[in-house]
Design a protein around this motif. Sequence first.
Motif, PDB file in Angstrom:
ATOM      1  N   ALA A 202       1.132  -0.983   0.053  1.00  0.00           N
ATOM      2  CA  ALA A 202       0.125  -0.086   0.535  1.00  0.00           C
ATOM      3  C   ALA A 202       0.994   0.958   0.151  1.00  0.00           C
ATOM      4  O   ALA A 202       0.924   2.219   0.836  1.00  0.00           O
ATOM      5  N   PRO A 203       1.882   1.744  -1.104  1.00  0.00           N
ATOM      6  CA  PRO A 203       2.191   2.447  -1.346  1.00  0.00           C
ATOM      7  C   PRO A 203       2.161   4.490  -1.006  1.00  0.00           C
ATOM      8  O   PRO A 203       2.978   4.897  -0.339  1.00  0.00           O
ATOM      9  N   PHE A 204       1.297   4.169  -1.212  1.00  0.00           N
ATOM     10  CA  PHE A 204       0.440   5.410  -1.133  1.00  0.00           C
ATOM     11  C   PHE A 204      -0.705   6.189  -0.047  1.00  0.00           C
ATOM     12  O   PHE A 204      -0.645   6.910  -0.167  1.00  0.00           O
ATOM     13  N   SER A 205      -0.110   4.540   0.731  1.00  0.00           N
ATOM     14  CA  SER A 205      -1.437   4.967   2.262  1.00  0.00           C
ATOM     15  C   SER A 205      -1.437   6.054   3.378  1.00  0.00           C
ATOM     16  O   SER A 205       0.401   6.116   2.975  1.00  0.00           O
ATOM     17  N   THR A 206      -1.810   6.403   4.204  1.00  0.00           N
ATOM     18  CA  THR A 206      -1.178   6.919   4.926  1.00  0.00           C
ATOM     19  C   THR A 206       0.088   6.519   5.954  1.00  0.00           C
ATOM     20  O   THR A 206       0.498   7.229   5.832  1.00  0.00           O
ATOM     21  N   ASP A 207      -1.035   5.340   6.449  1.00  0.00           N
ATOM     22  CA  ASP A 207      -0.170   4.708   7.501  1.00  0.00           C
ATOM     23  C   ASP A 207       1.696   4.430   6.967  1.00  0.00           C
ATOM     24  O   ASP A 207       2.420   4.818   7.421  1.00  0.00           O
ATOM     25  N   THR A 208       1.891   3.828   5.294  1.00  0.00           N
ATOM     26  CA  THR A 208       2.329   3.879   4.960  1.00  0.00           C
ATOM     27  C   THR A 208       3.825   5.176   4.907  1.00  0.00           C
ATOM     28  O   THR A 208       5.010   5.360   5.028  1.00  0.00           O
ATOM     29  N   ARG A 209       3.300   5.907   4.257  1.00  0.00           N
ATOM     30  CA  ARG A 209       3.876   7.633   4.433  1.00  0.00           C
ATOM     31  C   ARG A 209       4.340   8.070   4.989  1.00  0.00           C
ATOM     32  O   ARG A 209       5.698   8.759   5.573  1.00  0.00           O
ATOM     33  N   GLY A 210       3.590   7.595   6.653  1.00  0.00           N
ATOM     34  CA  GLY A 210       4.101   8.212   8.139  1.00  0.00           C
ATOM     35  C   GLY A 210       5.315   6.928   8.338  1.00  0.00           C
ATOM     36  O   GLY A 210       6.174   8.174   8.700  1.00  0.00           O
ATOM     37  N   ALA A 211       5.167   6.281   8.011  1.00  0.00           N
ATOM     38  CA  ALA A 211       5.823   5.107   8.013  1.00  0.00           C
ATOM     39  C   ALA A 211       7.578   5.236   7.761  1.00  0.00           C
ATOM     40  O   ALA A 211       8.676   5.187   7.799  1.00  0.00           O
ATOM     41  N   TRP A 212       7.617   5.784   6.767  1.00  0.00           N
ATOM     42  CA  TRP A 212       8.537   5.826   4.933  1.00  0.00           C
ATOM     43  C   TRP A 212       9.333   7.229   5.665  1.00  0.00           C
ATOM     44  O   TRP A 212      10.243   6.840   6.068  1.00  0.00           O
ATOM     45  N   ARG A 213       8.562   8.699   6.146  1.00  0.00           N
ATOM     46  CA  ARG A 213       9.243   9.427   6.950  1.00  0.00           C
ATOM     47  C   ARG A 213      10.187   9.107   8.540  1.00  0.00           C
ATOM     48  O   ARG A 213      11.134   9.421   8.132  1.00  0.00           O
ATOM     49  N   ALA A 214       9.196   8.801   9.118  1.00  0.00           N
ATOM     50  CA  ALA A 214       9.903   7.778  10.476  1.00  0.00           C
ATOM     51  C   ALA A 214      11.548   7.070   9.839  1.00  0.00           C
ATOM     52  O   ALA A 214      12.760   7.445  11.015  1.00  0.00           O
ATOM     53  N   PHE A 215      11.426   6.206   8.801  1.00  0.00           N
ATOM     54  CA  PHE A 215      12.383   5.144   8.505  1.00  0.00           C
ATOM     55  C   PHE A 215      13.673   6.148   8.297  1.00  0.00           C
ATOM     56  O   PHE A 215      14.789   5.815   8.709  1.00  0.00           O
ATOM     57  N   LYS A 216      13.342   6.459   7.199  1.00  0.00           N
ATOM     58  CA  LYS A 216      14.550   8.057   6.346  1.00  0.00           C
ATOM     59  C   LYS A 216      14.639   8.789   7.733  1.00  0.00           C
ATOM     60  O   LYS A 216      15.832   9.046   7.479  1.00  0.00           O
ATOM     61  N   ALA A 217      13.698   9.529   8.753  1.00  0.00           N
ATOM     62  CA  ALA A 217      14.823  10.048   9.626  1.00  0.00           C
ATOM     63  C   ALA A 217      15.462   9.441  10.577  1.00  0.00           C
ATOM     64  O   ALA A 217      16.412   9.307  10.801  1.00  0.00           O
ATOM     65  N   GLU A 218      14.933   8.389  10.856  1.00  0.00           N
ATOM     66  CA  GLU A 218      15.802   7.346  11.462  1.00  0.00           C
ATOM     67  C   GLU A 218      16.867   7.144  10.566  1.00  0.00           C
ATOM     68  O   GLU A 218      18.738   7.262  11.253  1.00  0.00           O
ATOM     69  N   LEU A 219      16.865   7.044   9.407  1.00  0.00           N
ATOM     70  CA  LEU A 219      18.315   6.449   9.192  1.00  0.00           C
ATOM     71  C   LEU A 219      19.216   7.196   8.821  1.00  0.00           C
ATOM     72  O   LEU A 219      20.594   7.353   8.477  1.00  0.00           O
ATOM     73  N   GLN A 220      18.824   8.568   8.449  1.00  0.00           N
ATOM     74  CA  GLN A 220      19.372   9.114   8.751  1.00  0.00           C
ATOM     75  C   GLN A 220      20.066  10.401  10.163  1.00  0.00           C
ATOM     76  O   GLN A 220      20.580  11.485   9.804  1.00  0.00           O
ATOM     77  N   LEU A 221      19.801  10.096  11.010  1.00  0.00           N
ATOM     78  CA  LEU A 221      19.893  10.775  12.403  1.00  0.00           C
ATOM     79  C   LEU A 221      21.782  10.699  12.066  1.00  0.00           C
ATOM     80  O   LEU A 221      22.108  11.699  12.705  1.00  0.00           O
ATOM     81  N   GLU A 222      22.242   9.489  11.430  1.00  0.00           N
ATOM     82  CA  GLU A 222      24.484  10.413  11.718  1.00  0.00           C
ATOM     83  C   GLU A 222      24.456  10.090  10.417  1.00  0.00           C
ATOM     84  O   GLU A 222      23.900   9.325   9.031  1.00  0.00           O
TER      85      GLU A 222
END
Length: 334
Positions: free
Chosen positions: A65-85
């Motif tokens: 479900a690439p365009f769902s609200t849950d997916t978009r939110g989870a993707w942003r959280a993943f990207k933020a965690e990945l780019q912490l360092e």
Amino acid sequence: MKILIVKLSSLGDVVHAMPAVQDILRALPEAHIDWVVERGFAPLAQRCQGVRRVIASDLRRWRKAPFSTDTRGAWRAFKAELQLEAYDAVIDLQGLTKSALGSWLARLSPGGQRYGLANQTEGSSFEAPARWVAHQAITLPAHSHAVTRSRELCAQALHYRVPDELSFGLVTQQAQVSRASAGMASASGLRGTVALVHGTSRADKQWPLAHWRALAQRLNATGLGVVLPHGSPAELQTANDIAQGLAHAQVWPLLKLDALTDALDTCSGVIGVDSGLSHIAVALDLPHVQIYNFDTAWRTGPLAESPRQCSVFAQPTPSVDAVWQAWLGVSAVA
């Protein structure tokens, strides 16, 4: 030095990447190593000695479900965690588009580099974006074992020689093993237990039910109990069918990956088909026989360096006698 390992899946592939982490730590003891992995395998990556932070991805779920609200939110959280360092080296050990995406998204320190595969090796998957994303794409021998491939890629990226010693660094917590998984081991009159790993993601890798039952009977006759893990309703049915009528057989409850790893480590050994759990048995250095219906053990099976572990190959499938003789060999060394 901060290093990010990208190896998302599958279970066996995650296990095969662990020795590369141990090699890095031998060569660069001060290195800080993080790992991007699919969430379902994160408990295993967290058990890999030397891994400081595990960044869990849900790409498999997000694609549904690439365009769902849950997916978009989870993707942003993943990207933020990945780019912490910011990392000095990002090493893509998988060579696929999905792993290349993780490598590309990671933040680099000044002078940091992305490394990846330049070519496909026999029996493995490879997709071109993995080469495009890497600052340095490394060519490896086409005929490479999965463990060796990851070790060589990291060694060339970070400029050290692959050590002679092989260690997976898989840490277990036997004190937390459930009563259900430890019960068989303490049963009266038994000298140990052997886990029979019968489940696999592909039907053509399976071993016949009659073979499993005959093998279990032989193990019981030598004073060894049999324990049977499972991960699906179909595997549970097979486990029950194997155990039916045996004097010393126990079907384990459905266990999470970390608990299952701990439970396997209490066993006297493991006999299994080509599956993630069998590869965990290798990482735990248990006496182990791995059953192959295809001549692919050279790239995913136990490495020849360990006398406690071996593979058995035959077509259409290895016989009970062949597997039994292999078990006698590895268990004698133990």
